[in-house]
Enzyme design. Structure first.
Site, PDB file in Angstrom:
ATOM      1  N   HIS A 194      -9.300  10.031  -0.856  1.00 55.49           N
ATOM      2  CA  HIS A 194      -8.467   8.825  -0.931  1.00 55.49           C
ATOM      3  C   HIS A 194      -7.331   8.969   0.075  1.00 55.49           C
ATOM      4  O   HIS A 194      -6.572   8.053   0.324  1.00 55.49           O
ATOM      5  CB  HIS A 194      -7.924   8.614  -2.351  1.00 55.49           C
ATOM      6  CG  HIS A 194      -7.317   7.269  -2.550  1.00 55.49           C
ATOM      7  ND1 HIS A 194      -5.954   7.058  -2.566  1.00 55.49           N
ATOM      8  CD2 HIS A 194      -7.870   6.056  -2.688  1.00 55.49           C
ATOM      9  CE1 HIS A 194      -5.696   5.773  -2.734  1.00 55.49           C
ATOM     10  NE2 HIS A 194      -6.852   5.136  -2.803  1.00 55.49           N
TER      11      HIS A 194
ATOM     12  N   HIS B 163       0.816  -1.212   0.000  1.00 60.48           N
ATOM     13  CA  HIS B 163       0.000   0.000   0.000  1.00 60.48           C
ATOM     14  C   HIS B 163       0.851   1.265   0.000  1.00 60.48           C
ATOM     15  O   HIS B 163       0.379   2.311  -0.396  1.00 60.48           O
ATOM     16  CB  HIS B 163      -0.814  -0.008   1.285  1.00 60.48           C
ATOM     17  CG  HIS B 163      -2.255   0.060   1.064  1.00 60.48           C
ATOM     18  ND1 HIS B 163      -3.115   0.462   2.048  1.00 60.48           N
ATOM     19  CD2 HIS B 163      -3.013  -0.197   0.001  1.00 60.48           C
ATOM     20  CE1 HIS B 163      -4.327   0.448   1.599  1.00 60.48           C
ATOM     21  NE2 HIS B 163      -4.285   0.049   0.349  1.00 60.48           N
TER      22      HIS B 163
HETATM   23  O1  LIG Z   1      -5.881   3.171  -0.539  1.00 60.81           O
HETATM   24  C1  LIG Z   1      -6.910   2.461  -0.547  1.00 60.81           C
HETATM   25  O2  LIG Z   1      -7.996   2.835  -0.064  1.00 60.81           O
HETATM   26  C2  LIG Z   1      -6.831   1.090  -1.124  1.00 60.81           C
HETATM   27  C3  LIG Z   1      -7.671   0.083  -0.637  1.00 60.81           C
HETATM   28  C4  LIG Z   1      -7.562  -1.239  -1.120  1.00 60.81           C
HETATM   29  C5  LIG Z   1      -6.593  -1.496  -2.079  1.00 60.81           C
HETATM   30  N1  LIG Z   1      -6.438  -2.746  -2.624  1.00 60.81           N
HETATM   31  C6  LIG Z   1      -7.429  -3.619  -2.691  1.00 60.81           C
HETATM   32  C7  LIG Z   1      -8.593  -3.572  -3.455  1.00 60.81           C
HETATM   33  C8  LIG Z   1      -9.024  -2.493  -4.342  1.00 60.81           C
HETATM   34  C9  LIG Z   1      -8.217  -1.430  -4.662  1.00 60.81           C
HETATM   35  C10 LIG Z   1      -8.659  -0.412  -5.490  1.00 60.81           C
HETATM   36  C11 LIG Z   1      -9.924  -0.463  -6.029  1.00 60.81           C
HETATM   37  C12 LIG Z   1     -10.754  -1.522  -5.723  1.00 60.81           C
HETATM   38  C13 LIG Z   1     -10.287  -2.539  -4.864  1.00 60.81           C
HETATM   39  O3  LIG Z   1     -11.084  -3.573  -4.533  1.00 60.81           O
HETATM   40  N2  LIG Z   1      -9.314  -4.678  -3.195  1.00 60.81           N
HETATM   41  C14 LIG Z   1      -8.612  -5.379  -2.279  1.00 60.81           C
HETATM   42  C15 LIG Z   1      -8.876  -6.602  -1.653  1.00 60.81           C
HETATM   43  N3  LIG Z   1      -7.998  -7.096  -0.745  1.00 60.81           N
HETATM   44  C16 LIG Z   1      -6.878  -6.399  -0.455  1.00 60.81           C
HETATM   45  C17 LIG Z   1      -6.588  -5.192  -1.073  1.00 60.81           C
HETATM   46  N4  LIG Z   1      -7.456  -4.734  -1.964  1.00 60.81           N
HETATM   47  C18 LIG Z   1      -5.747  -0.506  -2.577  1.00 60.81           C
HETATM   48  C19 LIG Z   1      -5.877   0.781  -2.095  1.00 60.81           C
HETATM   49  C20 LIG Z   1      -5.004   1.816  -2.656  1.00 60.81           C
HETATM   50  O4  LIG Z   1      -5.538   2.766  -3.277  1.00 60.81           O
HETATM   51  O5  LIG Z   1      -3.768   1.685  -2.502  1.00 60.81           O
END
Ligand SMILES: O=C(O)c1ccc(Nc2c(-c3ccccc3O)nc3cnccn23)cc1C(=O)O
Length: 448
Positions: A341, A117
């Protein structure tokens, strides 16, 4: 108006906090002038002659990223640090293969459901090294109409002696990078060591995947935050702050358990409420997360909800959370419609929210994967993901508190006090259809 002799760029104008929001396409320009910056402006040639850079992130659009560098810097060596997840790895390799100047470094994700992340830039100029820690993916959508948070370090000059910051930032950053155990990062470890970090006035709060125990127990996640607040918030007579409110603001929520006491208040809030002296009182915790109406009326419309991946599976198991929730509202920054975000956490001195005791901007959402969960009778902290953020404490700025009526006041990204969900408000859930009201573009949301 007196003409400035030396043009001061937006980054120097953001002194002493150096905390900016991303510019928003489609709002009045003066709300993009103060304490707001674009990716192109961060990478601009006005900051000096770039030698090479590194970009740590989760999502990458390499064409978009290269376009944000000035033409003369696009062929400089660029290291891409990304999460080593099967499908992602392929797309990153394919995107980078046409560019010999780009090297990629997969971050090991040894614990299931962890993500890389962390959003960070290393920019090495002829004059020195700049670190940027932020919340935006390296894709156009993340930099266009959202509210993103960005901390930009001074350009740290090269030095022959160690030159650490008062906040041990260099040591903490090196500890974080060491956890990747990646040979592609050795150049940057050496480079960080060779630069003078004494001008850095923020604390590093990061997470790395692992089961941290013994001497590592307080190095990452919410225990690092707890330790840092304990060591650096030496407020005189801090018992007066025992019940002062704490805010958490984020763009996704993990599975937090069947009630607040499972992890949120017993573990996470215990870290957030840490003062120099520990107290048994439980301060009020106010959580800010967008409502369906926030998303529907946002500049992006329902599409903003694609970046707010709070899913129904988790939401239905923790309806108790709604009582903590507050709306996204940022009228004073003209960003109530720029979907958040950014992720921030702060503590005010009282419920008037005129003074802030500390402020954290980070990649970490409200989840155990990001902050860690205590195991083995509180002797180890299990963290799944890489996260990074910076913490502001008043002492580093020779203040007792960050007083908001002050000038320059701390640039808080949203309106205080936060506005509680009304009975008609619902938290945005990404995998639910919203077909009764069209969004600001006239569209509906039907994820099926
Ligand atoms: O920052 C944030 O809020 C964030 C949150 C989740 C993330 N990853 C992610 C996503 C996903 C990401 C982006 C659009 C749709 C999604 O579903 N789905 C999952 C499932 N399991 C683990 C991680 N996942 C990434 C970010 C980010 O933007 O780095």
């Amino acid at each position: 108006v007196s003409k400035r002799l030396t043009p001061v760029n937006k980054i120097d104008q953001s002194e002493p906090y150096r905390f900016l929001l991303s510019t928003v396409h489609g709002i009045q320009d003066n709300y993009n002038q103060q304490n707001a910056i674009s990716l192109k402006e961060i990478l601009s040639v006005e900051h000096g002659q770039l030698i090479r850079s590194a970009q740590f992130n989760y999502m990458f659009d390499i064409e978009f990223l290269l376009e944000q560098y000035p033409l003369e810097f696009r062929l400089k060596p660029l290291l891409i640090v990304h999460g080593d997840s099967r499908h992602d790895n392929q797309s990153i390799k394919n995107q980078c293969s046409p560019y010999p100047q780009i090297e990629i470094c997969p971050a090991r994700l040894d614990i299931p459901f962890g993500t890389h992340h962390t959003k960070m830039m290393f920019l090495l100029y002829e004059t020195g090294l700049r670190i940027v820690i932020h919340t935006a993916n390296l894709i156009l959508q993340d930099w266009r109409q959202k509210t993103q948070g960005i901390w930009i370090s001074p350009i740290c000059p090269k030095t022959n002696d160690d030159r650490e910051s008062k906040t041990n930032f260099k040591k903490d950053l090196l500890e974080y990078i060491e956890r990747y155990r990646a040979r592609q990062l050795q150049f940057w470890q050496k480079t960080i060591n060779e630069h003078d970090f004494s001008s850095i006035n923020v604390h590093l709060i990061s997470s790395t995947p692992g089961r941290h125990t013994g001497p590592d127990l307080n190095k990452f996640g919410h225990l690092k935050l707890r330790q840092t607040l304990k060591n650096y918030l030496n407020l005189d007579k801090d018992e007066q702050y025992n019940s002062s409110p704490i805010i958490g603001q984020f763009s996704s929520i993990g599975s937090l358990g069947p009630n607040a006491n499972s992890w949120l208040t017993k573990e996470f809030l215990t870290s957030l409420k840490q003062l120099s002296s520990s107290s048994l009182e439980s301060p009020e915790l106010k959580l800010i997360y967008p409502t369906v109406e926030n998303v529907r009326t946002s500049l992006e419309g329902y599409m903003a909800g694609g970046s707010l991946p709070y899913n129904m599976q988790n939401a239905m198991r923790q309806t108790w959370l709604v009582n903590y929730l507050h709306r996204w509202k940022a009228d004073h920054r003209h960003r109530s419609q720029a979907s958040p975000h950014i992720k921030t956490y702060l503590r005010a001195t009282n419920d008037q929210f005129k003074d802030i005791l500390w402020f954290l901007v980070t990649s970490a959402n409200l989840s155990k994967a990001a902050w860690g969960v205590l195991e083995k009778n509180n002797t180890q902290l299990m963290i799944r993901s890489y996260e990074i953020g910076v913490l502001y404490t008043p002492k580093q700025f020779s203040k007792a508190t960050f007083s908001l009526p002050d000038s320059p006041s701390f640039p808080i990204p949203y309106d205080l006090p936060p506005v509680k969900y009304q009975t008609s408000d619902k938290p945005w859930i990404v995998d639910v259809a919203y077909k009764d009201k069209p969004d600001s573009h006239g569209n509906m949301w039907d994820p099926s």
